[in-house]
Design an enzyme around this catalytic site. Structure first.
Site, PDB file in Angstrom:
ATOM      1  N   GLY A  12       0.825  -1.207   0.000  1.00 29.50           N
ATOM      2  CA  GLY A  12       0.000   0.000   0.000  1.00 29.50           C
ATOM      3  C   GLY A  12       0.859   1.257   0.000  1.00 29.50           C
ATOM      4  NE  ARG A  15      -5.181   4.671  -2.332  1.00 28.01           N
ATOM      5  CZ  ARG A  15      -6.393   4.561  -1.770  1.00 28.01           C
ATOM      6  NH1 ARG A  15      -6.924   5.572  -1.142  1.00 28.01           N
ATOM      7  NH2 ARG A  15      -7.045   3.424  -1.858  1.00 28.01           N
ATOM      8  CB  VAL A  64      -1.955  -7.478   0.929  1.00 28.75           C
ATOM      9  CG1 VAL A  64      -3.164  -7.025   1.734  1.00 28.75           C
ATOM     10  CG2 VAL A  64      -0.859  -7.957   1.843  1.00 28.75           C
ATOM     11  CG  ASN A  90       0.829   1.299   4.863  1.00 31.67           C
ATOM     12  OD1 ASN A  90       0.487   2.067   5.776  1.00 31.67           O
ATOM     13  ND2 ASN A  90       0.383   1.460   3.620  1.00 31.67           N
ATOM     14  CB  SER A 150      -5.007   1.303  14.025  1.00 33.14           C
ATOM     15  OG  SER A 150      -5.941   2.266  14.452  1.00 33.14           O
ATOM     16  CE1 TYR A 163      -8.667  -0.046   9.929  1.00 31.52           C
ATOM     17  CE2 TYR A 163      -8.777   0.867  12.146  1.00 31.52           C
ATOM     18  CZ  TYR A 163      -8.155   0.788  10.907  1.00 31.52           C
ATOM     19  OH  TYR A 163      -7.020   1.540  10.667  1.00 31.52           O
ATOM     20  CE  LYS A 167      -5.265  -1.538  10.891  1.00 32.55           C
ATOM     21  NZ  LYS A 167      -4.134  -1.677   9.971  1.00 32.55           N
ATOM     22  CB  ILE A 196      -2.869   9.449   9.803  1.00 36.08           C
ATOM     23  CG1 ILE A 196      -2.260   8.765  11.048  1.00 36.08           C
ATOM     24  CG2 ILE A 196      -1.788   9.975   8.863  1.00 36.08           C
ATOM     25  CD1 ILE A 196      -1.364   9.618  11.919  1.00 36.08           C
TER      26      ILE A 196
HETATM   27  P1  NDP Z   1      -5.511   4.725   2.418  1.00 35.37           P
HETATM   28  O1  NDP Z   1      -6.911   4.262   2.186  1.00 35.37           O
HETATM   29  O2  NDP Z   1      -5.159   6.125   2.107  1.00 35.37           O
HETATM   30  O3  NDP Z   1      -4.490   3.772   1.644  1.00 35.37           O
HETATM   31  C1  NDP Z   1      -4.579   2.384   1.796  1.00 35.37           C
HETATM   32  C2  NDP Z   1      -3.465   1.718   1.032  1.00 35.37           C
HETATM   33  O4  NDP Z   1      -3.578   0.302   1.197  1.00 35.37           O
HETATM   34  C3  NDP Z   1      -3.547   1.992  -0.463  1.00 35.37           C
HETATM   35  O5  NDP Z   1      -2.243   2.149  -0.979  1.00 35.37           O
HETATM   36  C4  NDP Z   1      -4.195   0.736  -1.009  1.00 35.37           C
HETATM   37  O6  NDP Z   1      -3.827   0.413  -2.323  1.00 35.37           O
HETATM   38  C5  NDP Z   1      -3.643  -0.314  -0.073  1.00 35.37           C
HETATM   39  N1  NDP Z   1      -4.519  -1.488  -0.023  1.00 35.37           N
HETATM   40  C6  NDP Z   1      -5.765  -1.582   0.484  1.00 35.37           C
HETATM   41  N2  NDP Z   1      -6.237  -2.826   0.330  1.00 35.37           N
HETATM   42  C7  NDP Z   1      -5.275  -3.534  -0.284  1.00 35.37           C
HETATM   43  C8  NDP Z   1      -5.162  -4.863  -0.716  1.00 35.37           C
HETATM   44  N3  NDP Z   1      -6.158  -5.755  -0.556  1.00 35.37           N
HETATM   45  N4  NDP Z   1      -4.015  -5.260  -1.312  1.00 35.37           N
HETATM   46  C9  NDP Z   1      -3.002  -4.381  -1.494  1.00 35.37           C
HETATM   47  N5  NDP Z   1      -3.049  -3.110  -1.109  1.00 35.37           N
HETATM   48  C10 NDP Z   1      -4.174  -2.681  -0.513  1.00 35.37           C
HETATM   49  O7  NDP Z   1      -5.242   4.394   3.942  1.00 35.37           O
HETATM   50  P2  NDP Z   1      -4.162   4.961   4.981  1.00 35.37           P
HETATM   51  O8  NDP Z   1      -2.950   5.385   4.276  1.00 35.37           O
HETATM   52  O9  NDP Z   1      -4.856   5.896   5.871  1.00 35.37           O
HETATM   53  O10 NDP Z   1      -3.883   3.638   5.830  1.00 35.37           O
HETATM   54  C11 NDP Z   1      -2.680   2.866   5.717  1.00 35.37           C
HETATM   55  C12 NDP Z   1      -2.611   1.935   6.917  1.00 35.37           C
HETATM   56  O11 NDP Z   1      -2.586   2.698   8.108  1.00 35.37           O
HETATM   57  C13 NDP Z   1      -3.802   0.993   7.036  1.00 35.37           C
HETATM   58  O12 NDP Z   1      -3.365  -0.261   7.503  1.00 35.37           O
HETATM   59  C14 NDP Z   1      -4.662   1.672   8.098  1.00 35.37           C
HETATM   60  O13 NDP Z   1      -5.481   0.752   8.764  1.00 35.37           O
HETATM   61  C15 NDP Z   1      -3.608   2.263   8.999  1.00 35.37           C
HETATM   62  N6  NDP Z   1      -4.054   3.366   9.821  1.00 35.37           N
HETATM   63  C16 NDP Z   1      -4.570   4.514   9.273  1.00 35.37           C
HETATM   64  C17 NDP Z   1      -4.966   5.558  10.096  1.00 35.37           C
HETATM   65  C18 NDP Z   1      -5.522   6.839   9.578  1.00 35.37           C
HETATM   66  O14 NDP Z   1      -5.982   7.670  10.385  1.00 35.37           O
HETATM   67  N7  NDP Z   1      -5.511   7.103   8.277  1.00 35.37           N
HETATM   68  C19 NDP Z   1      -4.841   5.460  11.551  1.00 35.37           C
HETATM   69  C20 NDP Z   1      -4.298   4.218  12.016  1.00 35.37           C
HETATM   70  C21 NDP Z   1      -3.923   3.239  11.174  1.00 35.37           C
HETATM   71  P3  NDP Z   1      -4.622   1.054  -3.574  1.00 35.37           P
HETATM   72  O15 NDP Z   1      -4.310   2.521  -3.500  1.00 35.37           O
HETATM   73  O16 NDP Z   1      -4.031   0.394  -4.751  1.00 35.37           O
HETATM   74  O17 NDP Z   1      -6.053   0.772  -3.352  1.00 35.37           O
END
Ligand code: NDP
Length: 259
Positions: A12, A15, A64, A90, A150, A163, A167, A196
């Site tokens: 991931g 982005r 993943v 991630n 998280s 969720y 976690k 975040i």
């Molecule tokens: P985003 O939704 O912005 O990005 C999620 C990322 O995960 C993307 O790059 C996406 O890929 C990838 N992804 C999702 N599902 C799959 C999959 N099945 N296989 C491969 N890649 C996948 O989320 P965040 O950046 O906010 O979150 C990143 C991590 O941080 C997560 O684990 C989230 O739970 C955790 N987190 C986030 C918080 C927040 O406040 N934002 C707080 C605490 C934890 P694609 O772009 O190709 O879809």
């Protein structure tokens, strides 16, 4: 740069938090492999940004939660980059709908567990096997596996139980792999972000704006992907030695109990 030549895989990584992590690692000299669900064309701008720091970095489209995709991902890293020093688990999703646990559906639970827990757990298993082989040939190199969990690993939100459970599972996975891999010189850590600013939280922006304004956090601002990237970078570079199994909170004080 001290980490030149080392390779980090960030799932991931194109982005949000993953991109924040990838950019910090690239800046420190790591070559990056990033993965995600989208086709290469859609993530090209992110990859170009990473390549400004780390020219040989690659993107692999791989879900993943899918075993054959995970195997293909690691094969691509091995064929293109030849080694793997750091894995950052991630990639993750929030539930499609936030639903009260009295009503929430089984499909959502299955999807969240497959992506947020089963995927990283078994990716770690495969990466561990590879890192153990690398350790046998080159025991001096610091290798690390870093799980992005998280605050939801411990903070109960009854409108997204799936969720939270995914976690909390990652927290135990971190402990299990830390125990199992220590003898091979592989450190395993958990990073727990708070609130975040990413696409994942875009839909709940006003809710969190109000909570932050009302004093939810000690550090009164949204966290950024770069904040999480800095923490991961520290761990990836081996700058927190003798601390395998540790949890690093990047939450502006959200989880500090107060009276
Ligand atoms: P985003 O939704 O912005 O990005 C999620 C990322 O995960 C993307 O790059 C996406 O890929 C990838 N992804 C999702 N599902 C799959 C999959 N099945 N296989 C491969 N890649 C996948 O989320 P965040 O950046 O906010 O979150 C990143 C991590 O941080 C997560 O684990 C989230 O739970 C955790 N987190 C986030 C918080 C927040 O406040 N934002 C707080 C605490 C934890 P694609 O772009 O190709 O879809």
């Amino acid at each position: 740069m001290p980490h030149q030549g080392k390779v980090a895989l960030v799932t991931g990584g194109a982005r949000g938090i993953g991109l924040g992590i990838a950019l910090k690692l690239a800046d420190s000299g790591f070559t990056l492999a990033i993965s995600g669900r989208r086709p290469l064309e859609e993530v090209q701008p992110a990859l170009d940004e990473i390549r400004k720091h780390s020219g040989a970095s690659i993107y692999v489209q791989a879900d993943v939660s899918d075993g054959s995709d995970r195997a293909r991902l690691l094969l691509a890293v091995e064929e293109n980059l030849g080694r793997l020093d750091v894995l950052v688990n991630n990639a993750g999703i929030a539930p499609r709908v936030r639903a009260d646990i009295l009503d929430a559906r089984e499909e959502s639970f299955d999807e969240l567990i497959a992506t947020n827990l089963k995927g990283p757990y078994f990716l770690t298993q495969s990466v561990a096997a590879w890192m153990i082989r690398q350790h046998a040939n080159d025991p001096q190199v610091h290798r690390a596996i870093i799980n992005i969990s998280s605050v939801s690993a411990t903070v109960a939100s009854v409108n997204r139980g799936d969720y939270c459970i995914s976690k909390a599972g990652i927290a135990m996975a971190t402990r299990l792999w830390a125990v199992r891999l220590a003898e091979f010189g592989i450190s395993v850590y958990e990073v727990r972000p708070g609130i975040i600013e990413t696409d994942m939280t875009a839909g709940v922006r006003e809710k969190y704006d109000a909570l932050i304004e009302a004093g939810l956090l000690l550090e009164k601002r949204w966290g950024t992907p770069a904040d999480v990237g800095s923490a991961v970078c520290l761990l990836a570079k081996g700058e927190l030695p003798y601390a395998t199994g540790s949890v690093l909170n990047v939450d502006g004080g959200l989880t500090l109990p107060r009276l």
